[in-house]
Write a protein that holds these residues in place. Sequence first.
Motif, PDB file in Angstrom:
ATOM      1  N   THR A 131      35.841  53.362   4.418  1.00 55.84           N
ATOM      2  CA  THR A 131      35.152  54.496   3.783  1.00 55.84           C
ATOM      3  C   THR A 131      35.683  55.818   4.327  1.00 55.84           C
ATOM      4  O   THR A 131      35.968  56.755   3.566  1.00 55.84           O
ATOM      5  CB  THR A 131      33.634  54.369   4.003  1.00 55.84           C
ATOM      6  N   GLU A 132      35.866  55.897   5.645  1.00 53.91           N
ATOM      7  CA  GLU A 132      36.410  57.120   6.256  1.00 53.91           C
ATOM      8  C   GLU A 132      37.795  57.439   5.705  1.00 53.91           C
ATOM      9  O   GLU A 132      38.114  58.593   5.386  1.00 53.91           O
ATOM     10  CB  GLU A 132      36.471  56.963   7.780  1.00 53.91           C
ATOM     11  N   GLY A 166      28.881  54.221  -1.491  1.00 54.00           N
ATOM     12  CA  GLY A 166      28.802  53.101  -0.555  1.00 54.00           C
ATOM     13  C   GLY A 166      27.492  52.358  -0.688  1.00 54.00           C
ATOM     14  O   GLY A 166      26.431  52.968  -0.812  1.00 54.00           O
ATOM     15  N   VAL A 204      32.284  51.144  -2.735  1.00 55.48           N
ATOM     16  CA  VAL A 204      32.590  50.262  -1.597  1.00 55.48           C
ATOM     17  C   VAL A 204      31.321  49.519  -1.211  1.00 55.48           C
ATOM     18  O   VAL A 204      30.329  50.137  -0.805  1.00 55.48           O
ATOM     19  CB  VAL A 204      33.113  51.067  -0.381  1.00 55.48           C
ATOM     20  N   PHE A 245      25.432  57.365  -0.510  1.00 52.92           N
ATOM     21  CA  PHE A 245      25.044  56.083   0.079  1.00 52.92           C
ATOM     22  C   PHE A 245      23.839  55.469  -0.628  1.00 52.92           C
ATOM     23  O   PHE A 245      22.862  56.152  -0.933  1.00 52.92           O
ATOM     24  CB  PHE A 245      24.723  56.254   1.575  1.00 52.92           C
ATOM     25  N   VAL A 266      33.310  58.526  -2.741  1.00 48.05           N
ATOM     26  CA  VAL A 266      32.942  57.150  -2.379  1.00 48.05           C
ATOM     27  C   VAL A 266      31.445  56.938  -2.571  1.00 48.05           C
ATOM     28  O   VAL A 266      30.617  57.702  -2.072  1.00 48.05           O
ATOM     29  CB  VAL A 266      33.331  56.829  -0.914  1.00 48.05           C
ATOM     30  N   CYS A 281      29.738  49.076   3.111  1.00 55.38           N
ATOM     31  CA  CYS A 281      30.368  50.290   3.658  1.00 55.38           C
ATOM     32  C   CYS A 281      29.946  50.589   5.095  1.00 55.38           C
ATOM     33  O   CYS A 281      30.601  51.369   5.785  1.00 55.38           O
ATOM     34  CB  CYS A 281      30.057  51.492   2.770  1.00 55.38           C
ATOM     35  N   GLY A 297      34.304  47.917   6.473  1.00 52.67           N
ATOM     36  CA  GLY A 297      33.884  48.837   5.414  1.00 52.67           C
ATOM     37  C   GLY A 297      33.744  50.280   5.864  1.00 52.67           C
ATOM     38  O   GLY A 297      34.076  51.214   5.130  1.00 52.67           O
ATOM     39  N   SER A 298      33.257  50.490   7.099  1.00 53.65           N
ATOM     40  CA  SER A 298      33.066  51.871   7.583  1.00 53.65           C
ATOM     41  C   SER A 298      34.410  52.547   7.862  1.00 53.65           C
ATOM     42  O   SER A 298      34.605  53.718   7.538  1.00 53.65           O
ATOM     43  CB  SER A 298      32.175  51.896   8.824  1.00 53.65           C
ATOM     44  N   PHE A 326      30.461  61.621  -0.294  1.00 46.27           N
ATOM     45  CA  PHE A 326      29.955  60.274  -0.008  1.00 46.27           C
ATOM     46  C   PHE A 326      28.515  60.141  -0.471  1.00 46.27           C
ATOM     47  O   PHE A 326      27.653  60.949  -0.135  1.00 46.27           O
ATOM     48  CB  PHE A 326      30.040  59.980   1.503  1.00 46.27           C
ATOM     49  N   LEU A 351      28.353  54.550  10.277  1.00 46.69           N
ATOM     50  CA  LEU A 351      28.326  55.492   9.147  1.00 46.69           C
ATOM     51  C   LEU A 351      28.191  56.950   9.577  1.00 46.69           C
ATOM     52  O   LEU A 351      28.278  57.851   8.737  1.00 46.69           O
ATOM     53  CB  LEU A 351      27.147  55.167   8.218  1.00 46.69           C
ATOM     54  N   VAL A 397      30.377  59.757   8.220  1.00 43.76           N
ATOM     55  CA  VAL A 397      30.525  60.026   6.777  1.00 43.76           C
ATOM     56  C   VAL A 397      29.220  60.432   6.088  1.00 43.76           C
ATOM     57  O   VAL A 397      29.260  60.958   4.980  1.00 43.76           O
ATOM     58  CB  VAL A 397      31.124  58.799   6.036  1.00 43.76           C
TER      59      VAL A 397
END
Length: 322
Positions: A21-22, A33, A9, A61, A31, A12, A17-18, A59, A50, A53
């Motif tokens: 993502t959740e 991000g 994503v 990042f 995911v 994110c 996007g946030s 996740f 964010l 997450v």
Amino acid sequence: MHTASSVLVTGCAGFIGSHLTEQLLQRGYRVIGIDNFDPFYDRTLKEENLSNVLGHGQFHFIEADIQGLDWQSQVVGPVDSVIHIAAKAGVRSSIEAPAAYVQTNIVGTNNLLAWMQGQGVGKLVFASSSSVYGNNPKVPFSENDAVEQPISPYAFTKRAGELLTYNYHHLYQMSVVNLRFFTVFGERQRPDLAINKFVRMIAADQPVTMYGTGDTSRDYTYVGDIVTGILAAHDYVAAHPNTYEIINLGNSSPVSLQTLVDTLYDLMGKTPNIEYLPKQPGDVERTFADVAKATRLLQYQPTVSLREGLRRFIAWHEAKSL
């Protein structure tokens, strides 16, 4: 779907996007991000977006800018699909700095597509915008309408993104759904957008500044409905290899600016205090989504009314201000 499915994503940490993502994590996806915390607005707001997450085991990042290529070496493990939300946003600021929009929204999108092609990732959902319709005289706006007259650099970069994704679909059989979002609002909305600005002004007992006479209208769409539509589009590209679609995601019920402001004053229990200013260049007169295609292909059915969505946004804003 099996839990091993990985989605990349972009954008994110942003407003849409946030939330997306959740929801992906809740559905059991892994995911990855990417976000560059673009200084268009305060980084701390995106870090807050964010916060739910960042500690999640599924996740991963990456802080990076899609304009560059350094993020590519940071992508860990296989990627099954991409949802590309990252973009420089905002019609008015695109008129002031068009080159930055070309770089992020066109060059960045091409970097992403080229990486996908090199990695053999064949499924993409791309976030486009209702702004591609310009001042379309016909309503509601349909995916079959001509979109050759963008009236802002932001709009033309979003249209360019759709054409780029077609190119990769044609050459490499990539499955693509381009989603044209219509005036998304709700919790975490960007601070430069009208609803967020108006709520802050009303809360502070400042006059609301309105560009034009209040007769322009927008098809305000609640962020939860948009995310449901994105998830449905993501399922659609997975189920339809070598597909290419452009699909509107809107609420299909435009509301005038005057009505929007009146509703906010009503919900916040304040007396209207409005200052009317001249219209801004690049702003479209109205947006109005024909969502028949979204309903047919994605079973898309927006459920949150403007009033209910505004009520939720105000509650979120008040809780944050405490």
